[in-house]
Structure formats: C-alpha cells, structure tokens
Design a protein around this motif. Structure first.
Motif, mmCIF file in Angstrom:
data_model
loop_
_atom_site.group_PDB
_atom_site.id
_atom_site.type_symbol
_atom_site.label_atom_id
_atom_site.label_comp_id
_atom_site.label_asym_id
_atom_site.label_seq_id
_atom_site.Cartn_x
_atom_site.Cartn_y
_atom_site.Cartn_z
ATOM 1 N N VAL A 6 -63.392 -9.768 4.912
ATOM 2 C CA VAL A 6 -62.688 -9.314 6.109
ATOM 3 C C VAL A 6 -61.623 -8.323 5.664
ATOM 4 O O VAL A 6 -60.744 -8.649 4.871
ATOM 5 C CB VAL A 6 -62.048 -10.494 6.871
ATOM 6 C CG1 VAL A 6 -61.330 -9.991 8.111
ATOM 7 C CG2 VAL A 6 -63.104 -11.519 7.249
ATOM 8 N N GLN A 8 -58.746 -5.281 6.823
ATOM 9 C CA GLN A 8 -57.871 -4.847 7.912
ATOM 10 C C GLN A 8 -57.267 -3.521 7.477
ATOM 11 O O GLN A 8 -56.853 -3.361 6.327
ATOM 12 C CB GLN A 8 -56.784 -5.869 8.170
ATOM 13 C CG GLN A 8 -55.908 -5.517 9.360
ATOM 14 C CD GLN A 8 -54.904 -6.626 9.675
ATOM 15 O OE1 GLN A 8 -54.666 -7.527 8.882
ATOM 16 N NE2 GLN A 8 -54.330 -6.550 10.838
ATOM 17 N N TYR A 9 -57.243 -2.559 8.394
ATOM 18 C CA TYR A 9 -56.706 -1.246 8.076
ATOM 19 C C TYR A 9 -56.229 -0.565 9.348
ATOM 20 O O TYR A 9 -56.510 -1.017 10.456
ATOM 21 C CB TYR A 9 -57.740 -0.382 7.343
ATOM 22 C CG TYR A 9 -59.090 -0.300 8.027
ATOM 23 C CD1 TYR A 9 -59.379 0.719 8.913
ATOM 24 C CD2 TYR A 9 -60.060 -1.253 7.775
ATOM 25 C CE1 TYR A 9 -60.617 0.796 9.532
ATOM 26 C CE2 TYR A 9 -61.297 -1.189 8.383
ATOM 27 C CZ TYR A 9 -61.576 -0.151 9.256
ATOM 28 O OH TYR A 9 -62.791 -0.088 9.867
ATOM 29 N N ALA A 20 -55.181 -0.105 4.013
ATOM 30 C CA ALA A 20 -56.344 -1.001 3.916
ATOM 31 C C ALA A 20 -56.008 -2.193 3.027
ATOM 32 O O ALA A 20 -55.348 -2.053 2.010
ATOM 33 C CB ALA A 20 -57.540 -0.243 3.355
ATOM 34 N N ARG A 21 -56.465 -3.366 3.469
ATOM 35 C CA ARG A 21 -56.245 -4.578 2.681
ATOM 36 C C ARG A 21 -57.310 -5.599 3.030
ATOM 37 O O ARG A 21 -57.967 -5.508 4.063
ATOM 38 C CB ARG A 21 -54.859 -5.165 2.929
ATOM 39 C CG ARG A 21 -54.670 -5.713 4.336
ATOM 40 C CD ARG A 21 -53.242 -6.189 4.556
ATOM 41 N NE ARG A 21 -53.089 -6.899 5.802
ATOM 42 C CZ ARG A 21 -53.112 -8.216 5.940
ATOM 43 N NH1 ARG A 21 -53.278 -8.993 4.902
ATOM 44 N NH2 ARG A 21 -52.949 -8.769 7.121
ATOM 45 N N PHE A 23 -58.052 -9.083 4.381
ATOM 46 C CA PHE A 23 -57.338 -9.959 5.296
ATOM 47 C C PHE A 23 -57.058 -11.309 4.640
ATOM 48 O O PHE A 23 -57.927 -11.906 4.019
ATOM 49 C CB PHE A 23 -58.160 -10.144 6.576
ATOM 50 C CG PHE A 23 -57.423 -10.837 7.676
ATOM 51 C CD1 PHE A 23 -56.406 -10.186 8.355
ATOM 52 C CD2 PHE A 23 -57.740 -12.123 8.022
ATOM 53 C CE1 PHE A 23 -55.720 -10.808 9.375
ATOM 54 C CE2 PHE A 23 -57.063 -12.767 9.042
ATOM 55 C CZ PHE A 23 -56.049 -12.104 9.718
ATOM 56 N N ASN A 24 -55.828 -11.779 4.771
ATOM 57 C CA ASN A 24 -55.373 -13.085 4.269
ATOM 58 C C ASN A 24 -55.436 -13.227 2.751
ATOM 59 O O ASN A 24 -55.602 -14.333 2.233
ATOM 60 C CB ASN A 24 -56.137 -14.240 4.928
ATOM 61 C CG ASN A 24 -55.650 -14.516 6.326
ATOM 62 O OD1 ASN A 24 -54.540 -14.149 6.696
ATOM 63 N ND2 ASN A 24 -56.481 -15.143 7.119
ATOM 64 N N ILE A 60 -55.031 -0.552 14.720
ATOM 65 C CA ILE A 60 -55.267 -1.545 13.676
ATOM 66 C C ILE A 60 -56.677 -2.091 13.881
ATOM 67 O O ILE A 60 -57.033 -2.510 14.987
ATOM 68 C CB ILE A 60 -54.255 -2.700 13.749
ATOM 69 C CG1 ILE A 60 -52.840 -2.187 13.520
ATOM 70 C CG2 ILE A 60 -54.614 -3.784 12.722
ATOM 71 C CD1 ILE A 60 -51.771 -3.235 13.745
ATOM 72 N N ILE A 61 -57.457 -2.090 12.811
ATOM 73 C CA ILE A 61 -58.835 -2.575 12.880
ATOM 74 C C ILE A 61 -59.003 -3.729 11.898
ATOM 75 O O ILE A 61 -58.586 -3.641 10.747
ATOM 76 C CB ILE A 61 -59.835 -1.453 12.548
ATOM 77 C CG1 ILE A 61 -59.698 -0.334 13.580
ATOM 78 C CG2 ILE A 61 -61.264 -1.988 12.495
ATOM 79 C CD1 ILE A 61 -60.488 0.895 13.265
ATOM 80 N N LYS A 62 -59.600 -4.789 12.371
ATOM 81 C CA LYS A 62 -59.965 -5.933 11.526
ATOM 82 C C LYS A 62 -61.477 -6.041 11.613
ATOM 83 O O LYS A 62 -62.036 -6.174 12.705
ATOM 84 C CB LYS A 62 -59.301 -7.210 12.028
ATOM 85 C CG LYS A 62 -59.616 -8.430 11.207
ATOM 86 C CD LYS A 62 -58.873 -9.625 11.786
ATOM 87 C CE LYS A 62 -59.430 -10.918 11.271
ATOM 88 N NZ LYS A 62 -58.882 -12.065 11.990
ATOM 89 N N GLN A 63 -62.147 -5.947 10.465
ATOM 90 C CA GLN A 63 -63.595 -5.871 10.463
ATOM 91 C C GLN A 63 -64.169 -6.764 9.370
ATOM 92 O O GLN A 63 -63.673 -6.785 8.248
ATOM 93 C CB GLN A 63 -64.001 -4.423 10.215
ATOM 94 C CG GLN A 63 -65.457 -4.154 10.171
ATOM 95 C CD GLN A 63 -65.742 -2.679 10.000
ATOM 96 O OE1 GLN A 63 -64.890 -1.902 9.605
ATOM 97 N NE2 GLN A 63 -66.951 -2.290 10.302
ATOM 98 N N THR A 64 -65.220 -7.479 9.719
ATOM 99 C CA THR A 64 -65.936 -8.281 8.734
ATOM 100 C C THR A 64 -67.088 -7.468 8.192
ATOM 101 O O THR A 64 -67.904 -6.933 8.942
ATOM 102 C CB THR A 64 -66.472 -9.582 9.372
ATOM 103 O OG1 THR A 64 -65.374 -10.321 9.897
ATOM 104 C CG2 THR A 64 -67.213 -10.421 8.346
#
Length: 70
Positions: A6, A8-9, A20-21, A23-24, A60-64
């Motif tokens: 996952v 997030q960027y 970009a990183r 997530f968690n 902000i986008i969180k993508q798997t």
C-alpha cells in the motif's frame, strides 16, 4: 507468490508526484523490495492534477499495488 504493497503519495497542482511512502511503515522499516517500489513510482511523472471547482489542487492518493512473483 503474491504480495500487496500500500503506497500513499501526493500529486501536486503541477502534476508532479511528491511525498511517496509505503503506508503505515517508517523509512527504517522498509525492505529492499519496498524501496524498489518507491523508486519505480517516483520515476512516473506528468500526472494529471486534481481539480476542484475548476481549480487545480493537490491530491492525496492511497493505492494498493498487487505484485505477483513467479
């Protein structure tokens, strides 16, 4: 083998990827594979910025990302 990462960027008003990183996860906990995913993602540029009321905005986008390894 299959894994999910996952990410997030932020896509800024100019259509550039920033922050970009994984997530968690903290930087110190990233595996070599996590770092490679971030490097590949950061090479993708010229994104389309978000719009709100006809104005460009940061998004902000969180993508798997699902990865199949053979």
């Amino acid at each position: 083998m299959q894994t999910n990462i996952v990410v997030q960027y932020v896509i800024n008003k100019k259509g550039r990827l920033v922050g970009a990183r994984i997530f968690n996860k903290e930087d110190k906990d990233l595996s070599c594979f996590d770092k490679a995913v971030l490097e590949a993602l950061e090479k993708v540029q010229d994104w389309t910025p978000g719009e709100y009321h006809h104005k460009k905005v940061n998004v902000i986008i969180k993508q798997t990302i699902q990865i199949d390894m053979y």
